[in-house]
Design an enzyme around this catalytic site. Structure first.
Site, PDB file in Angstrom:
ATOM      1  N   ASP A 146       0.814  -1.215   0.000  1.00 61.59           N
ATOM      2  CA  ASP A 146       0.000   0.000   0.000  1.00 61.59           C
ATOM      3  C   ASP A 146       0.849   1.267   0.000  1.00 61.59           C
ATOM      4  OD1 ASP A 146      -2.370  -1.295  -0.145  1.00 61.59           O
ATOM      5  OD2 ASP A 146      -3.002  -0.914   1.916  1.00 61.59           O
ATOM      6  N   ASN A 154      -3.810   8.891   2.432  1.00 62.41           N
ATOM      7  CA  ASN A 154      -4.241   8.258   3.678  1.00 62.41           C
ATOM      8  C   ASN A 154      -4.470   9.299   4.762  1.00 62.41           C
ATOM      9  OD1 ASN A 154      -4.575   5.577   3.178  1.00 62.41           O
ATOM     10  ND2 ASN A 154      -2.783   4.881   4.320  1.00 62.41           N
ATOM     11  N   ARG A 192      -4.029  18.812  22.940  1.00 66.24           N
ATOM     12  CA  ARG A 192      -2.779  18.594  23.677  1.00 66.24           C
ATOM     13  C   ARG A 192      -2.620  17.076  23.743  1.00 66.24           C
ATOM     14  NH1 ARG A 192       0.798  20.975  27.303  1.00 66.24           N
ATOM     15  NH2 ARG A 192       1.491  19.663  29.031  1.00 66.24           N
ATOM     16  N   ASP A 232      -0.218  13.400  21.840  1.00 66.31           N
ATOM     17  CA  ASP A 232       1.012  12.916  21.200  1.00 66.31           C
ATOM     18  C   ASP A 232       1.030  13.189  19.701  1.00 66.31           C
ATOM     19  OD1 ASP A 232       1.918  12.035  23.611  1.00 66.31           O
ATOM     20  OD2 ASP A 232       1.775   9.893  23.169  1.00 66.31           O
ATOM     21  N   THR A 269      -8.494   3.530   8.236  1.00 64.52           N
ATOM     22  CA  THR A 269      -8.103   2.215   8.765  1.00 64.52           C
ATOM     23  C   THR A 269      -6.645   2.193   9.216  1.00 64.52           C
ATOM     24  OG1 THR A 269      -7.470   1.408   6.568  1.00 64.52           O
ATOM     25  CG2 THR A 269      -9.745   1.030   7.266  1.00 64.52           C
TER      26      THR A 269
END
Length: 305
Positions: A67, A136, A164, A166, A177
Site C-alpha cells: 500500500d 491516507n 494537547r 502525542d 483504517t
C-alpha cells in the site's frame, strides 16, 4: 496505450515481477519507464526518466509493492491522475489487487481497457507554505521525549478548540483504517466523502474524533508552548521538527485513479483483511470468504461430539 511507468517498492526485491512486466511489454511493443533512481534495479530495456516525469509521460502506472508504494504512485500522478495498477508484494494491502502470477492477464486487460476505475480523494495541504498531498492521512507528531503537540483547530476560519496530545491525525476515508484507527478513530466507508480528525493519547482539549464534510477547510496551528512537531504525510516524514507554523487542509475529490478488474473479489478480500482490525464478523461470514477448496474441506470435517 504506448507507455507504462513503473513505481517500485524502495527495498524489496522486484526482479521477478519486473521481469514478467518486461516480457509482456516486449511482446506487445510497449515502452516501460522507471525513475532514474531505480535504473540500477531494472534491465537496460526500461527507460529511466526523472522522477517527476514518470507519471506525466506514462499512460498508466504499475505499482510494485504494498500500500505504501501504491500511495506513492497515486501522489506522483496527482497533478494529472493516471490509472494505477497495484501488484502485491507487501504484507497487508488494502489498495493493491493483483498478485504476481495474475500479471500477464491483468496487463492485457489493462491494454484492452477491460477494467473499472476506483476514484480516491486526497488531502491537499499547505504545510507552512509548502504544498503536499496525502491519500491516507497527514499527522502532526510530537518529537519523542519533548512534551506534547499543542495545536488549535479552526474550521472555515472559526476557532473550535485545541489539542494537547502525542499526535493529531487528519485522514481520508481510506486512511481511516490506518493511523487514525490505531489512535481510536472510527472506520469511515470508502464510499463516504469526509475527513476525520483524531488525537492520539490526548491529555487535554479535544479528546474525541471529529468527522467533517469535504467542503470544510481545516487549519491546525502550533501554539507557542508546543513541543517540536514532525509533519508526516502517508506515514512519511515531510517536515522536520518545528515549534511554529500551521497546516491548512482541503479535501480534493477524484485525485487518484485505481485500476480494478474484479471489484467484488477485491471487496471480499478486504473484508477478510478487515478481520485483522478486530471487526466482529460472524463465523459463517468468515467461512464464505475462504477459498472454495477450504470451504469444501471444512464441510467434510464432522462436528465435535
Amino acid at each position: 496505450m504506448s507507455g507504462l511507468g513503473l513505481v517500485l517498492h524502495p527495498t524489496r526485491d522486484v526482479t521477478e515481477v519486473v521481469g514478467i512486466i518486461e516480457r509482456w511489454a516486449k511482446r506487445h511493443h510497449k515502452t516501460l519507464m522507471v525513475r532514474e533512481e531505480d535504473q540500477h534495479r531494472v534491465s537496460s530495456c526500461i527507460v529511466p526518466v526523472p522522477a517527476d516525469e514518470v507519471a506525466a509521460r506514462a499512460d498508466a502506472l504499475i505499482s510494485v509493492g504494498g500500500d505504501g508504494t501504491m500511495l506513492g504512485a497515486l501522489r506522483s500522478a496527482v497533478l494529472d491522475p493516471k490509472p494505477v495498477l497495484g501488484v502485491h508484494l507487501g504484507r497487508v494491502g488494502f489498495l493493491v489487487e493483483i498478485e504476481p502470477p495474475e500479471l500477464p492477464e491483468a496487463l492485457s486487460r489493462l491494454l484492452s481497457k477491460e477494467f473499472t476505475i476506483e476514484s480516491h480523494a486526497c488531502l491537499a495541504c499547505d504545510v507552512c507554505g509548502d504544498d503536499v498531498v496525502a491519500f491516507n492521512d497527514i499527522a502532526l507528531v510530537r518529537q519523542p521525549g519533548s512534551g506534547f503537540v499543542n495545536v488549535t483547530l479552526a474550521i472555515d476560519g472559526q476557532q473550535y478548540g485545541y489539542y494537547r496530545c502525542d499526535a493529531v491525525v487528519v485522514s481520508t476515508p481510506i486512511g481511516s483504517t490506518a493511523y487514525s484507527y490505531a489512535a481510536g478513530g472510527p472506520l469511515i466507508s470508502p464510499a463516504a466523502d469526509s475527513m476525520v480528525i483524531t488525537p492520539s493519547a490526548p491529555m487535554a482539549g479535544i479528546s474525541r474524533s471529529v468527522v467533517l464534510s469535504p467542503s470544510e477547510k481545516i487549519r491546525l496551528e502550533l501554539e507557542p508552548d508546543s513541543s517540536p512537531v514532525v509533519v508526516e504525510m502517508d506515514g512519511l516524514v515531510f517536515r522536520d521538527p518545528a515549534t511554529e507554523g500551521a497546516v491548512e487542509i482541503n479535501y480534493r475529490r477524484n485525485a487518484g485513479l485505481v485500476v480494478r478488474f474484479d471489484p467484488l473479489r477485491y471487496q471480499e478480500r478486504n473484508q477478510l483483511k478487515m478481520t485483522l482490525l478486530d471487526l466482529p464478523f460472524l463465523p459463517e461470514q468468515l467461512r464464505e470468504l475462504l477459498p472454495e477448496e477450504l470451504r469444501r474441506t471444512q464441510r467434510e470435517i464432522p462436528p465435535p461430539c
